[in-house]
Design an enzyme around this catalytic site. Structure first.
Site, PDB file in Angstrom:
ATOM      1  N   HIS A   1       1.114  -4.389  -2.417  1.00 54.81           N
ATOM      2  CA  HIS A   1       2.566  -4.285  -2.586  1.00 54.81           C
ATOM      3  C   HIS A   1       3.323  -4.964  -1.455  1.00 54.81           C
ATOM      4  O   HIS A   1       4.548  -5.094  -1.527  1.00 54.81           O
ATOM      5  CB  HIS A   1       3.002  -2.820  -2.685  1.00 54.81           C
ATOM      6  CG  HIS A   1       2.512  -2.108  -3.900  1.00 54.81           C
ATOM      7  ND1 HIS A   1       2.712  -2.598  -5.176  1.00 54.81           N
ATOM      8  CD2 HIS A   1       1.809  -0.951  -4.038  1.00 54.81           C
ATOM      9  CE1 HIS A   1       2.171  -1.763  -6.045  1.00 54.81           C
ATOM     10  NE2 HIS A   1       1.616  -0.774  -5.385  1.00 54.81           N
TER      11      HIS A   1
ATOM     12  N   THR B   1       5.707   4.663   6.431  1.00 54.37           N
ATOM     13  CA  THR B   1       6.495   4.644   5.192  1.00 54.37           C
ATOM     14  C   THR B   1       5.641   4.328   3.974  1.00 54.37           C
ATOM     15  O   THR B   1       6.171   4.210   2.869  1.00 54.37           O
ATOM     16  CB  THR B   1       7.652   3.624   5.284  1.00 54.37           C
ATOM     17  OG1 THR B   1       7.103   2.305   5.394  1.00 54.37           O
ATOM     18  CG2 THR B   1       8.547   3.927   6.477  1.00 54.37           C
TER      19      THR B   1
END
Length: 275
Positions: free
Chosen positions: A101, A215
């Site tokens: 990603h 994150t």
């Protein structure tokens, strides 16, 4: 002994950093293969479900010190005791890696370090999110780069720099051939030779400091975050170049804003203009 309110705040934040340092003895590695989760809530493995995918990812849903957050000016304390972000970086061999990603630039040998509270944190990698993950007073920007550092005892600190659309970023311009090569093939890794981390420009001595988390899974807490106050520029084409190199069909790879849960946020502003 009586302390001023300002001094009490300074002691409180120092205690937070010390507590984070003690608690984060386990190494806080981000996953190298991100294909098990998604940024699309409709997929069933979106951000609100990350904590249920693996037991070791539970912090993603239950943690109280998660990142990213909104850096609200009315909640930020302006301080001068944190000190300048002094980078002792040096050019080193690096590899571009498609994690599923995001694109990660990993330095494969010693690329130098920064010092926080007297501790050396060695630069390991950087990666890009678009749009930005952190926000300033609710404003989201077009991209954010994270420079991830690790101490010898396994503590982690991350420097974040945010970007808005404007003039080209010189660091991404230098990496363009590598991104283009990965965009045209399904390979996930490409050695790109020596890369100088100083080419990631800050442009300001001011930065925000708070204690948060990774994150991306496993969303490990007790991470020392430093977010550069100046928002730099990047072209729309450069943002698209990085996203297209990933091949994940998603337009974004930014985790939603997390609750602050009363955490302290500070903005370092040097008291001496020459500092």
């Amino acid at each position: 002994m009586i302390f001023s309110k300002k001094r009490v705040c300074e002691f409180s934040f120092m205690f937070l950093v010390l507590a984070a340092s003690i608690a984060a003895l386990a190494r806080a590695h981000e996953v190298d293969d991100e294909r098990e989760f998604s940024y699309d809530e409709r997929s069933g493995v979106g951000p609100s479900r990350w904590g249920a995918i693996h037991p070791e990812w539970e912090h993603c849903n239950s943690g109280k010190m998660q990142s990213p957050i909104d850096l609200l000016n009315k909640r930020v304390k302006i301080v001068s005791h944190l000190g300048k972000l002094k980078r002792s970086y040096k050019p080193a061999n690096a590899t571009l890696i498609n994690r599923g990603h995001d694109m990660m630039l990993r330095w494969t040998n010693n690329a130098g370090h920064i010092k926080i509270n007297g501790t050396k944190f060695h630069l390991r990698q950087c990666h890009w999110h678009s749009p930005s993950e952190h926000t300033l007073d609710g404003r989201k920007f077009d991209m954010e780069v994270h420079l991830v550092h690790e101490s010898d005892d396994g503590r982690t600190t991350v420097i974040g720099v945010m970007y808005k659309i404007g003039r080209p970023d010189t660091f991404i311009s230098m990496l363009k051939p590598g991104f283009e090569a990965l965009r045209e093939v399904k390979d996930i890794e490409k050695s790109i030779g020596v890369v100088d981390p100083y080419l990631v420009k800050f442009g300001s001595r001011k930065y925000y400091r708070y204690i948060g988390s990774l994150t991306v899974p496993p969303c490990t807490p007790n991470i020392i975050w430093s977010i550069v106050r100046k928002v730099r520029t990047v072209t729309r084409e450069q943002v698209h170049l990085i996203r297209e190199a990933v091949h994940d069909t998603l337009e974004v790879n930014a985790r939603p804003i997390q609750r602050t849960n009363g955490r302290s946020m500070e903005l370092y502003r040097p008291s001496d203009p020459k500092n």
